[in-house]
Design a protein around this motif. Structure first.
Motif, PDB file in Angstrom:
ATOM      1  N   GLU A 127       3.474  -8.848  17.173  1.00  0.00           N
ATOM      2  CA  GLU A 127       3.105  -9.941  16.268  1.00  0.00           C
ATOM      3  C   GLU A 127       1.951  -9.547  15.354  1.00  0.00           C
ATOM      4  OE1 GLU A 127       3.912 -14.100  18.470  1.00  0.00           O
ATOM      5  OE2 GLU A 127       3.053 -12.569  19.804  1.00  0.00           O
ATOM      6  N   TYR A 128       1.061  -8.698  15.863  1.00  0.00           N
ATOM      7  CA  TYR A 128      -0.007  -8.170  15.009  1.00  0.00           C
ATOM      8  C   TYR A 128       0.599  -7.422  13.819  1.00  0.00           C
ATOM      9  CZ  TYR A 128      -4.801  -8.747  16.852  1.00  0.00           C
ATOM     10  OH  TYR A 128      -6.046  -9.229  17.175  1.00  0.00           O
ATOM     11  N   MET A 129       1.581  -6.557  14.088  1.00  0.00           N
ATOM     12  CA  MET A 129       2.188  -5.790  13.004  1.00  0.00           C
ATOM     13  C   MET A 129       2.951  -6.701  12.043  1.00  0.00           C
ATOM     14  SD  MET A 129       2.629  -2.989  11.393  1.00  0.00           S
ATOM     15  CE  MET A 129       2.198  -1.575  12.422  1.00  0.00           C
ATOM     16  N   ALA A 130       3.676  -7.662  12.583  1.00  0.00           N
ATOM     17  CA  ALA A 130       4.428  -8.583  11.724  1.00  0.00           C
ATOM     18  C   ALA A 130       3.490  -9.347  10.799  1.00  0.00           C
ATOM     19  CB  ALA A 130       5.242  -9.552  12.583  1.00  0.00           C
ATOM     20  N   ASP A 131       2.324  -9.721  11.322  1.00  0.00           N
ATOM     21  CA  ASP A 131       1.327 -10.412  10.512  1.00  0.00           C
ATOM     22  C   ASP A 131       0.667  -9.453   9.524  1.00  0.00           C
ATOM     23  OD1 ASP A 131      -0.507 -12.869  10.133  1.00  0.00           O
ATOM     24  OD2 ASP A 131      -1.944 -11.274  10.563  1.00  0.00           O
ATOM     25  N   PHE A 132       0.502  -8.190   9.943  1.00  0.00           N
ATOM     26  CA  PHE A 132      -0.185  -7.211   9.107  1.00  0.00           C
ATOM     27  C   PHE A 132       0.615  -6.841   7.870  1.00  0.00           C
ATOM     28  CE2 PHE A 132      -2.168  -2.804   8.610  1.00  0.00           C
ATOM     29  CZ  PHE A 132      -3.329  -3.302   8.050  1.00  0.00           C
ATOM     30  N   TYR A 133       1.945  -7.009   7.925  1.00  0.00           N
ATOM     31  CA  TYR A 133       2.750  -6.783   6.726  1.00  0.00           C
ATOM     32  C   TYR A 133       2.178  -7.598   5.551  1.00  0.00           C
ATOM     33  CZ  TYR A 133       6.574  -4.883   9.677  1.00  0.00           C
ATOM     34  OH  TYR A 133       7.339  -4.147  10.546  1.00  0.00           O
ATOM     35  N   ASP A 134       1.967  -8.875   5.803  1.00  0.00           N
ATOM     36  CA  ASP A 134       1.457  -9.764   4.745  1.00  0.00           C
ATOM     37  C   ASP A 134       0.015  -9.438   4.404  1.00  0.00           C
ATOM     38  OD1 ASP A 134       3.897 -11.126   4.685  1.00  0.00           O
ATOM     39  OD2 ASP A 134       3.251 -12.582   6.185  1.00  0.00           O
ATOM     40  N   ARG A 135      -0.781  -9.133   5.425  1.00  0.00           N
ATOM     41  CA  ARG A 135      -2.186  -8.790   5.189  1.00  0.00           C
ATOM     42  C   ARG A 135      -2.280  -7.558   4.287  1.00  0.00           C
ATOM     43  NH1 ARG A 135      -5.720 -12.790   7.250  1.00  0.00           N
ATOM     44  NH2 ARG A 135      -4.969 -13.498   9.290  1.00  0.00           N
ATOM     45  N   TYR A 136      -1.435  -6.571   4.565  1.00  0.00           N
ATOM     46  CA  TYR A 136      -1.481  -5.336   3.793  1.00  0.00           C
ATOM     47  C   TYR A 136      -1.088  -5.596   2.337  1.00  0.00           C
ATOM     48  CZ  TYR A 136      -0.843  -0.679   2.012  1.00  0.00           C
ATOM     49  OH  TYR A 136      -0.939   0.439   1.222  1.00  0.00           O
ATOM     50  N   GLU A 137      -0.067  -6.385   2.145  1.00  0.00           N
ATOM     51  CA  GLU A 137       0.386  -6.642   0.777  1.00  0.00           C
ATOM     52  C   GLU A 137      -0.703  -7.338  -0.038  1.00  0.00           C
ATOM     53  OE1 GLU A 137       4.129  -8.650   1.371  1.00  0.00           O
ATOM     54  OE2 GLU A 137       5.237  -6.767   1.201  1.00  0.00           O
ATOM     55  N   THR A 138      -1.501  -8.183   0.617  1.00  0.00           N
ATOM     56  CA  THR A 138      -2.625  -8.828  -0.058  1.00  0.00           C
ATOM     57  C   THR A 138      -3.734  -7.825  -0.339  1.00  0.00           C
ATOM     58  OG1 THR A 138      -2.150 -10.959   0.985  1.00  0.00           O
ATOM     59  CG2 THR A 138      -4.372 -10.643   0.114  1.00  0.00           C
ATOM     60  N   LEU A 139      -4.078  -7.026   0.657  1.00  0.00           N
ATOM     61  CA  LEU A 139      -5.147  -6.041   0.502  1.00  0.00           C
ATOM     62  C   LEU A 139      -4.828  -4.997  -0.566  1.00  0.00           C
ATOM     63  CD1 LEU A 139      -6.050  -5.362   4.256  1.00  0.00           C
ATOM     64  CD2 LEU A 139      -7.591  -6.335   2.544  1.00  0.00           C
ATOM     65  N   SER A 140      -3.553  -4.643  -0.690  1.00  0.00           N
ATOM     66  CA  SER A 140      -3.167  -3.544  -1.579  1.00  0.00           C
ATOM     67  C   SER A 140      -2.926  -3.978  -3.019  1.00  0.00           C
ATOM     68  CB  SER A 140      -1.914  -2.847  -1.042  1.00  0.00           C
ATOM     69  OG  SER A 140      -0.807  -3.736  -1.006  1.00  0.00           O
ATOM     70  N   GLN A 141      -3.153  -5.241  -3.326  1.00  0.00           N
ATOM     71  CA  GLN A 141      -2.992  -5.690  -4.707  1.00  0.00           C
ATOM     72  C   GLN A 141      -4.005  -5.002  -5.616  1.00  0.00           C
ATOM     73  OE1 GLN A 141      -3.251  -9.975  -4.688  1.00  0.00           O
ATOM     74  NE2 GLN A 141      -1.292 -10.241  -3.642  1.00  0.00           N
ATOM     75  N   GLY A 142      -3.705  -4.913  -6.883  1.00  0.00           N
ATOM     76  CA  GLY A 142      -4.610  -4.289  -7.828  1.00  0.00           C
ATOM     77  C   GLY A 142      -4.661  -2.788  -7.645  1.00  0.00           C
ATOM     78  N   GLU A 143      -5.867  -2.267  -7.388  1.00  0.00           N
ATOM     79  CA  GLU A 143      -6.069  -0.823  -7.265  1.00  0.00           C
ATOM     80  C   GLU A 143      -5.680  -0.277  -5.900  1.00  0.00           C
ATOM     81  OE1 GLU A 143      -6.997   1.400  -9.636  1.00  0.00           O
ATOM     82  OE2 GLU A 143      -6.733  -0.303 -11.005  1.00  0.00           O
ATOM     83  N   GLY A 144      -5.258  -1.138  -5.002  1.00  0.00           N
ATOM     84  CA  GLY A 144      -4.813  -0.676  -3.697  1.00  0.00           C
ATOM     85  C   GLY A 144      -5.924  -0.672  -2.661  1.00  0.00           C
ATOM     86  N   VAL A 145      -5.550  -0.297  -1.438  1.00  0.00           N
ATOM     87  CA  VAL A 145      -6.490  -0.281  -0.318  1.00  0.00           C
ATOM     88  C   VAL A 145      -6.513   1.106   0.309  1.00  0.00           C
ATOM     89  CG1 VAL A 145      -4.716  -1.201   1.259  1.00  0.00           C
ATOM     90  CG2 VAL A 145      -7.130  -1.383   1.873  1.00  0.00           C
ATOM     91  N   GLY A 146      -7.706   1.603   0.585  1.00  0.00           N
ATOM     92  CA  GLY A 146      -7.873   2.889   1.225  1.00  0.00           C
ATOM     93  C   GLY A 146      -7.986   2.756   2.729  1.00  0.00           C
ATOM     94  N   PHE A 147      -7.938   3.893   3.401  1.00  0.00           N
ATOM     95  CA  PHE A 147      -7.945   3.934   4.871  1.00  0.00           C
ATOM     96  C   PHE A 147      -9.064   4.870   5.317  1.00  0.00           C
ATOM     97  CE2 PHE A 147      -6.427   4.872   9.138  1.00  0.00           C
ATOM     98  CZ  PHE A 147      -5.749   3.729   9.521  1.00  0.00           C
ATOM     99  N   PHE A 148     -10.076   4.315   5.976  1.00  0.00           N
ATOM    100  CA  PHE A 148     -11.209   5.103   6.462  1.00  0.00           C
ATOM    101  C   PHE A 148     -11.173   5.075   7.979  1.00  0.00           C
ATOM    102  CE2 PHE A 148     -15.476   6.418   7.378  1.00  0.00           C
ATOM    103  CZ  PHE A 148     -15.857   7.208   6.302  1.00  0.00           C
ATOM    104  N   GLN A 149     -10.950   6.228   8.595  1.00  0.00           N
ATOM    105  CA  GLN A 149     -10.656   6.301  10.033  1.00  0.00           C
ATOM    106  C   GLN A 149     -11.738   7.046  10.799  1.00  0.00           C
ATOM    107  OE1 GLN A 149      -6.731   7.799  10.857  1.00  0.00           O
ATOM    108  NE2 GLN A 149      -7.137   8.149  13.027  1.00  0.00           N
ATOM    109  N   ILE A 150     -12.175   6.441  11.893  1.00  0.00           N
ATOM    110  CA  ILE A 150     -13.088   7.097  12.827  1.00  0.00           C
ATOM    111  C   ILE A 150     -12.318   7.389  14.106  1.00  0.00           C
ATOM    112  CG2 ILE A 150     -15.125   6.817  14.289  1.00  0.00           C
ATOM    113  CD1 ILE A 150     -16.398   5.190  12.100  1.00  0.00           C
ATOM    114  N   GLY A 151     -12.238   8.659  14.462  1.00  0.00           N
ATOM    115  CA  GLY A 151     -11.516   9.050  15.667  1.00  0.00           C
ATOM    116  C   GLY A 151     -10.014   9.032  15.454  1.00  0.00           C
ATOM    117  N   GLY A 152      -9.280   9.053  16.568  1.00  0.00           N
ATOM    118  CA  GLY A 152      -7.816   9.059  16.503  1.00  0.00           C
ATOM    119  C   GLY A 152      -7.249   7.904  17.302  1.00  0.00           C
ATOM    120  N   GLY A 153      -6.090   8.132  17.888  1.00  0.00           N
ATOM    121  CA  GLY A 153      -5.510   7.129  18.782  1.00  0.00           C
ATOM    122  C   GLY A 153      -4.902   5.932  18.083  1.00  0.00           C
ATOM    123  N   ILE A 154      -4.661   4.900  18.869  1.00  0.00           N
ATOM    124  CA  ILE A 154      -3.908   3.737  18.417  1.00  0.00           C
ATOM    125  C   ILE A 154      -4.620   2.953  17.329  1.00  0.00           C
ATOM    126  CG2 ILE A 154      -4.819   2.140  20.165  1.00  0.00           C
ATOM    127  CD1 ILE A 154      -1.960   1.003  20.430  1.00  0.00           C
TER     128      ILE A 154
END
Length: 340
Positions: A217-244
């Protein structure tokens, strides 16, 4: 020697020329360029960054609009809360490398849980927070309500009276995120102290497992969250560490494209800080190029890998970005001076 009003930014520009230093500088400058164009940034936080007090710089960055969403482990979300309510009861072990098994047994007997060079107090942290969150789970079970894992923590941390604070609320990233109502995903939250506590209440029949929404359900909800975040110039991904914490949210792009069969913008930026060398099939995650083959990144995406300790690098990057945010014209002039 830094002479400007932006000492951290100038220090990086003047000194970080090669190797991991250069990667840190370039990742910082690309981050700032992305935000300056109106882009957003999504952070993935693994490890024990909350116990390491990353909130000291993470919280101001949230308030300044430098961070627009999170994926965190269950441990990081709860440990941010622990630091707020039980800070004075933590104990540090700066010589942890020389502890014996007997030393760690004594730490256990003192009802402390060691995380590298510090320790979380069971009674003042785990049991104190349990008094707040368990009634929420039970109430939701009775009413048949269902919420995401982070929503319970958002409610708890905002319901606390300031008199309950031991840590600095200005250094609590969870409090800053809750007040801003930032989108958060907590994949694999079962793998945390409160995930275990919740499971115990489900086992005894005091709570229903269904009151917490699933990772699917988190992923299903994140579809919409991502589409909102990525509007305009888009959204970047800043990652600390690895894993899930990193693997879960970055997959949203190919899932929207191939599983939902909808058009989607790729991630607009990628940076990973890890003190474990990334490699193909590595526990710390694949190199950015491999992500191209999974349609998570493209060959034109700005990509950076910083092989260093995030507790050193992330505060440096965030402080420099805070300086940029506070004085953008001066920051751009300084960057132009050093990068010409």
């Amino acid at each position: 020697m830094a002479t400007s009003e932006l000492p951290v930014l100038e220090f990086v520009l003047a000194n970080y020329k090669n190797f991991n230093a250069r990667a840190t500088r370039d990742a910082l400058l690309s981050y700032w360029e992305h935000l300056s164009k109106g882009g957003r940034m999504f952070w993935s936080v693994a490890g024990a960054m909350s116990s390491a007090q990353l909130g000291i710089t993470l919280a101001p960055a949230i308030r300044a609009g430098l961070i627009h969403g999170f994926s965190v482990t269950g441990a990081n979300i709860e440990e941010s809360l622990f630091r707020l309510v039980a800070h004075h009861s933590y104990k540090d072990f700066p010589e942890y490398r020389y502890l014996t098994k007997q030393d760690d047994t004594r730490i256990l007997e003192n009802r402390m849980r060691r995380v590298t060079d510090t320790s979380i107090p069971e009674d003042e942290a785990f049991r104190a927070v349990e008094k707040f969150i368990v009634p929420m789970w039970k109430n939701a079970s009775e009413k048949g309500e269902r919420r995401f894992w982070h929503e319970y923590f958002y409610e708890v941390i905002q319901a606390l009276e300031p008199s309950a604070y031991e840590g600095d609320p200005e250094a609590c990233w969870l409090l800053a995120a809750a007040r801003a109502n930032l989108p958060i995903v907590v994949p694999g939250y079962e793998d945390s102290t409160f995930g275990n506590i919740f499971a115990s209440y489900v086992k005894t029949g005091d709570c229903k497992a269904s009151v917490v929404k699933s990772g699917i359900e988190y992923m299903a909800d994140f579809y919409d969250r991502y589409e909102t975040l990525s509007q305009g110039e888009g959204v970047g991904f800043f990652q600390i560490g690895g894993g899930i914490a990193g693997d879960f949210p970055i997959c949203v792009v190919p899932s929207i494209k191939y599983d939902l069969q909808k058009p989607v913008k790729p991630w607009a930026y990628f940076c990973q800080i890890s003190d474990s060398t990334t490699s193909y099939g590595s526990y710390s995650g694949a190199t950015p190029n491999e992500k191209i083959t999974w349609d998570k990144l493209t060959e034109t995406t700005p990509m950076f890998v910083i092989e260093s300790d995030a507790t050193i690098v992330a505060p440096l990057v965030l402080n420099a970005l805070l300086e940029c945010k506070s004085a953008p014209e001066k920051a751009n002039a300084l960057i132009a001076k050093y990068m010409k």
